[in-house]
Write a protein that holds these residues in place. Structure first.
Motif, PDB file in Angstrom:
ATOM      1  N   LEU A  47       0.852  -1.192   0.000  1.00 33.95           N
ATOM      2  CA  LEU A  47       0.000   0.000   0.000  1.00 33.95           C
ATOM      3  C   LEU A  47       0.887   1.241   0.000  1.00 33.95           C
ATOM      4  O   LEU A  47       1.958   1.246   0.595  1.00 33.95           O
ATOM      5  CB  LEU A  47      -0.883   0.027   1.247  1.00 33.95           C
ATOM      6  N   PRO A  48       0.457   2.311  -0.665  1.00 37.14           N
ATOM      7  CA  PRO A  48       1.248   3.552  -0.644  1.00 37.14           C
ATOM      8  C   PRO A  48       1.386   4.069   0.786  1.00 37.14           C
ATOM      9  O   PRO A  48       0.430   4.026   1.563  1.00 37.14           O
ATOM     10  CB  PRO A  48       0.430   4.523  -1.487  1.00 37.14           C
ATOM     11  N   GLN A  49       2.575   4.562   1.116  1.00 40.17           N
ATOM     12  CA  GLN A  49       2.853   5.042   2.463  1.00 40.17           C
ATOM     13  C   GLN A  49       3.192   6.523   2.456  1.00 40.17           C
ATOM     14  O   GLN A  49       3.732   7.055   1.486  1.00 40.17           O
ATOM     15  CB  GLN A  49       4.020   4.271   3.076  1.00 40.17           C
ATOM     16  N   PHE A  50       2.858   7.192   3.582  1.00 37.40           N
ATOM     17  CA  PHE A  50       3.276   8.573   3.787  1.00 37.40           C
ATOM     18  C   PHE A  50       4.746   8.593   4.175  1.00 37.40           C
ATOM     19  O   PHE A  50       5.303   7.591   4.625  1.00 37.40           O
ATOM     20  CB  PHE A  50       2.473   9.214   4.928  1.00 37.40           C
ATOM     21  N   SER A  51       5.376   9.733   4.030  1.00 36.86           N
ATOM     22  CA  SER A  51       6.720   9.916   4.575  1.00 36.86           C
ATOM     23  C   SER A  51       6.597   9.910   6.101  1.00 36.86           C
ATOM     24  O   SER A  51       5.512  10.121   6.648  1.00 36.86           O
ATOM     25  CB  SER A  51       7.304  11.242   4.094  1.00 36.86           C
ATOM     26  N   PRO A  52       7.694   9.680   6.836  1.00 46.63           N
ATOM     27  CA  PRO A  52       7.593   9.648   8.301  1.00 46.63           C
ATOM     28  C   PRO A  52       7.006  10.930   8.906  1.00 46.63           C
ATOM     29  O   PRO A  52       6.184  10.880   9.816  1.00 46.63           O
ATOM     30  CB  PRO A  52       9.033   9.423   8.755  1.00 46.63           C
ATOM     31  N   ALA A  53       7.402  12.092   8.402  1.00 50.18           N
ATOM     32  CA  ALA A  53       6.872  13.354   8.931  1.00 50.18           C
ATOM     33  C   ALA A  53       5.378  13.490   8.642  1.00 50.18           C
ATOM     34  O   ALA A  53       4.592  13.897   9.500  1.00 50.18           O
ATOM     35  CB  ALA A  53       7.630  14.531   8.337  1.00 50.18           C
ATOM     36  N   GLU A  54       4.970  13.145   7.411  1.00 49.48           N
ATOM     37  CA  GLU A  54       3.554  13.221   7.038  1.00 49.48           C
ATOM     38  C   GLU A  54       2.735  12.192   7.814  1.00 49.48           C
ATOM     39  O   GLU A  54       1.592  12.449   8.172  1.00 49.48           O
ATOM     40  CB  GLU A  54       3.408  13.005   5.540  1.00 49.48           C
TER      41      GLU A  54
END
Length: 82
Positions: A47-54
């Protein structure tokens, strides 16, 4: 029959029943939110993931599970103001 979970709406609405002998005024349309994980059985791989900050801002690592709450009543009330 397999359905795509992204085709479902997250915000649903209904109109409560108002009987002819009901002394109260009609309520009107009511809104409620359904969580995205309701439409997903097992979590598929990749699944597409956010960046750690996002991910910290949104509260989830996976973009599919992000569910921003927008108050539909506030939106409707703002239309009359001008």
């Amino acid at each position: 029959m397999k359905s795509n979970p992204e085709t479902f709406t997250k915000v649903k609405s209904y109109v409560p029943f108002h009987g002819p002998c009901d002394p109260c005024p009609p309520i009107g349309r009511k809104y409620y939110s359904t969580p995205p994980n309701l439409y997903l059985g097992f979590q598929p791989p990749n699944l597409p993931q956010f960046s750690p900050a996002e991910a910290l801002k949104s509260g989830t690592l996976w973009a599919f599970f992000y569910d921003f709450y927008e108050n539909p009543y506030k939106k409707r009330a703002g239309k009359g103001n001008g």
